[in-house]
Enzyme design. Structure first.
Site, mmCIF file in Angstrom:
data_model
loop_
_atom_site.group_PDB
_atom_site.id
_atom_site.type_symbol
_atom_site.label_atom_id
_atom_site.label_comp_id
_atom_site.label_asym_id
_atom_site.label_seq_id
_atom_site.Cartn_x
_atom_site.Cartn_y
_atom_site.Cartn_z
ATOM 1 N N CYS A 1 56.814 35.313 65.761
ATOM 2 C CA CYS A 1 55.469 34.931 66.274
ATOM 3 C C CYS A 1 55.855 33.604 67.008
ATOM 4 O O CYS A 1 55.126 33.106 67.959
ATOM 5 C CB CYS A 1 54.714 34.252 64.927
ATOM 6 S SG CYS A 1 53.939 35.721 64.115
ATOM 7 N N LEU B 1 40.801 49.248 33.474
ATOM 8 C CA LEU B 1 41.285 48.273 34.476
ATOM 9 C C LEU B 1 41.304 48.734 35.658
ATOM 10 O O LEU B 1 41.950 48.145 36.588
ATOM 11 C CB LEU B 1 42.802 48.474 33.960
ATOM 12 C CG LEU B 1 43.337 48.157 32.629
ATOM 13 C CD1 LEU B 1 44.936 47.834 32.494
ATOM 14 C CD2 LEU B 1 42.677 46.776 32.008
ATOM 15 N N THR C 1 46.127 47.219 23.021
ATOM 16 C CA THR C 1 44.626 47.110 23.519
ATOM 17 C C THR C 1 44.373 48.278 24.041
ATOM 18 O O THR C 1 43.203 48.955 24.171
ATOM 19 C CB THR C 1 44.657 45.897 24.855
ATOM 20 O OG1 THR C 1 45.094 44.797 24.166
ATOM 21 C CG2 THR C 1 43.491 46.022 25.591
ATOM 22 N N GLU D 1 46.028 40.895 30.902
ATOM 23 C CA GLU D 1 44.658 40.678 30.231
ATOM 24 C C GLU D 1 44.873 40.979 28.576
ATOM 25 O O GLU D 1 43.839 40.862 28.247
ATOM 26 C CB GLU D 1 43.955 41.955 31.010
ATOM 27 C CG GLU D 1 43.260 41.768 32.272
ATOM 28 C CD GLU D 1 41.984 42.046 32.753
ATOM 29 O OE1 GLU D 1 41.228 42.481 31.490
ATOM 30 O OE2 GLU D 1 41.495 42.436 33.758
ATOM 31 N N GLU E 1 48.738 34.276 63.833
ATOM 32 C CA GLU E 1 49.030 33.377 65.028
ATOM 33 C C GLU E 1 48.798 34.365 66.299
ATOM 34 O O GLU E 1 48.183 33.977 67.310
ATOM 35 C CB GLU E 1 50.396 32.822 65.203
ATOM 36 C CG GLU E 1 50.846 32.110 63.859
ATOM 37 C CD GLU E 1 51.536 32.849 62.781
ATOM 38 O OE1 GLU E 1 51.094 33.953 62.272
ATOM 39 O OE2 GLU E 1 52.673 32.268 62.392
ATOM 40 N N ASP F 1 40.733 49.406 22.756
ATOM 41 C CA ASP F 1 39.783 49.389 23.612
ATOM 42 C C ASP F 1 39.703 50.509 24.793
ATOM 43 O O ASP F 1 38.523 50.728 25.563
ATOM 44 C CB ASP F 1 39.773 48.100 24.381
ATOM 45 C CG ASP F 1 39.580 46.769 23.717
ATOM 46 O OD1 ASP F 1 39.138 47.095 22.166
ATOM 47 O OD2 ASP F 1 40.095 45.613 23.606
ATOM 48 N N ARG G 1 40.878 40.438 39.456
ATOM 49 C CA ARG G 1 41.429 41.843 39.295
ATOM 50 C C ARG G 1 41.757 42.130 40.928
ATOM 51 O O ARG G 1 42.928 42.629 40.909
ATOM 52 C CB ARG G 1 40.901 42.827 38.624
ATOM 53 C CG ARG G 1 40.824 42.887 36.998
ATOM 54 C CD ARG G 1 39.929 44.134 36.662
ATOM 55 N NE ARG G 1 39.986 44.000 35.176
ATOM 56 C CZ ARG G 1 39.737 44.952 34.343
ATOM 57 N NH1 ARG G 1 38.898 46.108 34.831
ATOM 58 N NH2 ARG G 1 39.662 45.093 33.081
ATOM 59 N N CYS H 1 56.843 32.994 61.773
ATOM 60 C CA CYS H 1 58.281 33.618 61.729
ATOM 61 C C CYS H 1 58.933 33.400 63.082
ATOM 62 O O CYS H 1 58.419 33.363 64.084
ATOM 63 C CB CYS H 1 57.981 35.036 61.213
ATOM 64 S SG CYS H 1 57.277 36.187 62.612
#
Length: 327
Positions: free
Chosen positions: A81, A201, A193, A259, A49, A197, A181, A72
């Site tokens: 604001c 990330l 994982t 994930e 604002e 793998d 992500r 606010c």
């Protein structure tokens, strides 16, 4: 309000844990004016604002202010604001949503109305509720908004019987998942994982989609990660998932992206802790019953106990489909 919603979208990745808010000042003397636009200025700067009012200057007097979240009325990192709006001489304020933060929660609206400003609430509220879902959820529950990201073939499989899984979906779908992500404050995977793998990330987006203030999400493993794991440095967590979410919420994590793998996905799903499922579906079949499924563990024992949600968005991404499902 549509312009304000678009303005808010441009700053999402640069302001959390603050809400990404957009605002537009429309001058009274020229209703055809495109409006003076503002959005939340980073993690410590002015609210939307105030940015819009500064752009408008004297044109704000007698104007209408459109804003996606209630202004606010308290002193935080910035002055209230509501006071800035009153001082600028704004005649009317159109607000999409009331802010659930206990420090605001209708008090900004009350202050504006007490000053004689006409206030309207609810304009395009559904769109803004979807845009601000992580913030609204965090302020209402103290926990992050959990997005479970899944990718599968048309027959619901995520990996071959030999556990190979790269790549089921297209380059376009994988790029889109990196945008997810980037929109998240943290990414969580299971220790299995990490061992199988070794994911980094990290967020991998074209330079044209990255801003100078964009940050990498916090990386979290349920359990422990090997010292040489690509995702290090990371946060290692364990125990009750509800307690994990409470901890992350206290750290200011608004959106948590889960994930996998299948065991972690099933744990969050079974506990009812997923707020939004994002499923990428490739036009492919394994064509049997021996490939790995989306979830690992017991599911609904009868049709009467089948989990049902609602599809809130469907989009084609390259050759794949992206489905968003909520309870």
């Amino acid at each position: 309000m549509g312009q304000a919603i678009n303005a808010a979208a441009t700053v999402r990745r640069r302001v959390a844990p603050r809400p990404w808010v957009g605002a537009v000042v429309v001058p009274a003397e020229n209703s055809e004016h495109a409006g003076f636009e503002g959005a939340t200025d980073g993690r410590t700067g002015s609210h939307a604002e105030v940015v819009a009012l500064a752009a408008a200057g004297e044109a704000a007097r007698g104007s209408t202010l459109y804003v996606t979240l209630e202004p606010c009325s308290h002193h935080g990192l910035t002055p209230p604001c509501a006071d800035a709006i009153i001082s600028a001489g704004v005649a009317r304020v159109v607000i999409a949503l009331v802010d659930p933060d206990p420090k605001v929660a209708g008090q900004g609206i009350d202050r504006l109305r007490a000053a004689g400003i006409d206030v309207e609430v609810g304009c395009r509220a559904d769109e803004v509720s979807h845009q601000l879902a992580p913030y609204l959820h965090h302020r209402s529950t103290g926990r992050p908004f959990v997005v479970l990201k899944l990718a599968s073939t048309l027959d619901g499989r995520t990996a071959a019987p030999d556990r190979s899984s790269q790549w089921i979906t297209s380059d376009d779908a994988r790029l889109d998942s990196h945008r997810l992500r980037a929109d998240s404050d943290a990414i969580l995977v299971g220790a299995g994982t990490v061992r199988s793998d070794n994911p980094s990330l990290s967020v991998r987006l074209p330079e044209s989609e990255r801003g100078p203030d964009d940050t990498e999400p916090l990386r979290i493993v349920l359990g422990s990660a090997p010292e040489a794991a690509a995702m290090r440095p990371c946060l290692e967590m364990s125990g009750d998932l509800g307690a994990v979410l409470d901890d992350l919420g206290a750290r200011g994590i608004l959106q948590l992206m889960v994930e996998g793998g299948a065991t972690v996905a099933q744990a969050f799903h079974e506990a009812g802790l997923v707020d939004r499922y994002v499923l990428y579906v490739a036009p492919a079949f394994f064509g049997g019953d021996d490939a790995i499924g989306l979830f690992s563990g017991p599911g609904a024992p009868t049709i009467d106990q089948l989990w049902r949600g609602r599809i809130v968005d469907v989009a084609r991404v390259g050759d794949d489909l992206r489905l968003e499902i909520e309870a």
